[in-house]
Design a protein around this motif. Structure first.
Motif, PDB file in Angstrom:
ATOM      1  N   LYS A  95       0.860  -1.181   0.000  1.00 27.33           N
ATOM      2  CA  LYS A  95       0.000   0.000   0.000  1.00 27.33           C
ATOM      3  C   LYS A  95       0.895   1.228   0.000  1.00 27.33           C
ATOM      4  CE  LYS A  95      -0.812   0.965   4.794  1.00 27.33           C
ATOM      5  NZ  LYS A  95      -1.670   1.215   5.883  1.00 27.33           N
ATOM      6  N   THR A 132      -3.588   0.394  -3.105  1.00 31.07           N
ATOM      7  CA  THR A 132      -2.962  -0.893  -2.845  1.00 31.07           C
ATOM      8  C   THR A 132      -2.686  -1.582  -4.167  1.00 31.07           C
ATOM      9  OG1 THR A 132      -5.113  -1.971  -2.649  1.00 31.07           O
ATOM     10  CG2 THR A 132      -4.083  -1.210  -0.605  1.00 31.07           C
ATOM     11  N   HIS A 140      -8.559  -4.640   3.183  1.00 30.64           N
ATOM     12  CA  HIS A 140      -9.646  -3.732   2.812  1.00 30.64           C
ATOM     13  C   HIS A 140     -10.809  -3.847   3.803  1.00 30.64           C
ATOM     14  CE1 HIS A 140      -8.148  -3.751  -1.614  1.00 30.64           C
ATOM     15  NE2 HIS A 140      -7.471  -2.916  -0.856  1.00 30.64           N
ATOM     16  N   THR A 156      -7.916   2.679  -3.343  1.00 29.57           N
ATOM     17  CA  THR A 156      -7.407   2.167  -2.070  1.00 29.57           C
ATOM     18  C   THR A 156      -5.893   2.318  -1.946  1.00 29.57           C
ATOM     19  OG1 THR A 156      -7.191  -0.057  -2.965  1.00 29.57           O
ATOM     20  CG2 THR A 156      -9.261   0.505  -1.865  1.00 29.57           C
TER      21      THR A 156
END
Length: 135
Positions: free
Chosen positions: A12, A67, A117, A65
């Motif tokens: 991430k 990631t 997540h 996100t």
């Protein structure tokens, strides 16, 4: 010829500046790969770069996100795993890359990303960042 064994590294991207969180939607996959290759060259030199130059690929990156998953040959994954945390910037943004998981299968890495997540969604609901908590 035996099959090429690979390792998958889930990561991430975090911002080092609180003000620049909105700018991360402009990061492209090529910027990430370029930043990692530069970091790898600085940390491990020509030997490290040559060992993963043809096997490094970004399998997935989600801009929302922040990631993603890197794939690399099993013999050289330690070069990548030591180079990711020392990436100083991606493109023109100051950023750091955190390793979430290392797996031998792409499916296993996806499962660990999904768990990450879900944990983030629970965290957001707990602190009321989005939606009402059902707990």
């Amino acid at each position: 010829m035996p099959p090429v064994k690979r390792r998958y590294i889930g990561f991430k991207i975090d911002s080092r500046n609180v003000d620049s969180r909105d700018d991360f939607s402009n990061i492209r996959e090529g910027d990430i790969v370029r930043a990692v290759k530069e970091s790898l060259q600085k940390l491990h030199g020509d030997f490290g770069s040559a060992s993963i130059i043809y096997s490094l690929n970004l399998k997935k990156y989600d801009r929302v996100t922040r990631t993603g998953i890197f794939g690399v040959k099993r013999e050289a994954y330690h070069f990548l795993s030591t180079s990711l945390p020392v990436v100083p910037q991606i493109g023109k943004l100051e950023a750091s890359i955190s390793i979430l998981s290392i797996s031998g299968t792409l499916r296993g890495c996806y499962k660990k990303l999904q768990a990450h997540h879900e944990m983030m969604i629970r965290h957001y609901k707990k602190f009321g960042i989005f939606g009402k908590s059902s707990e």
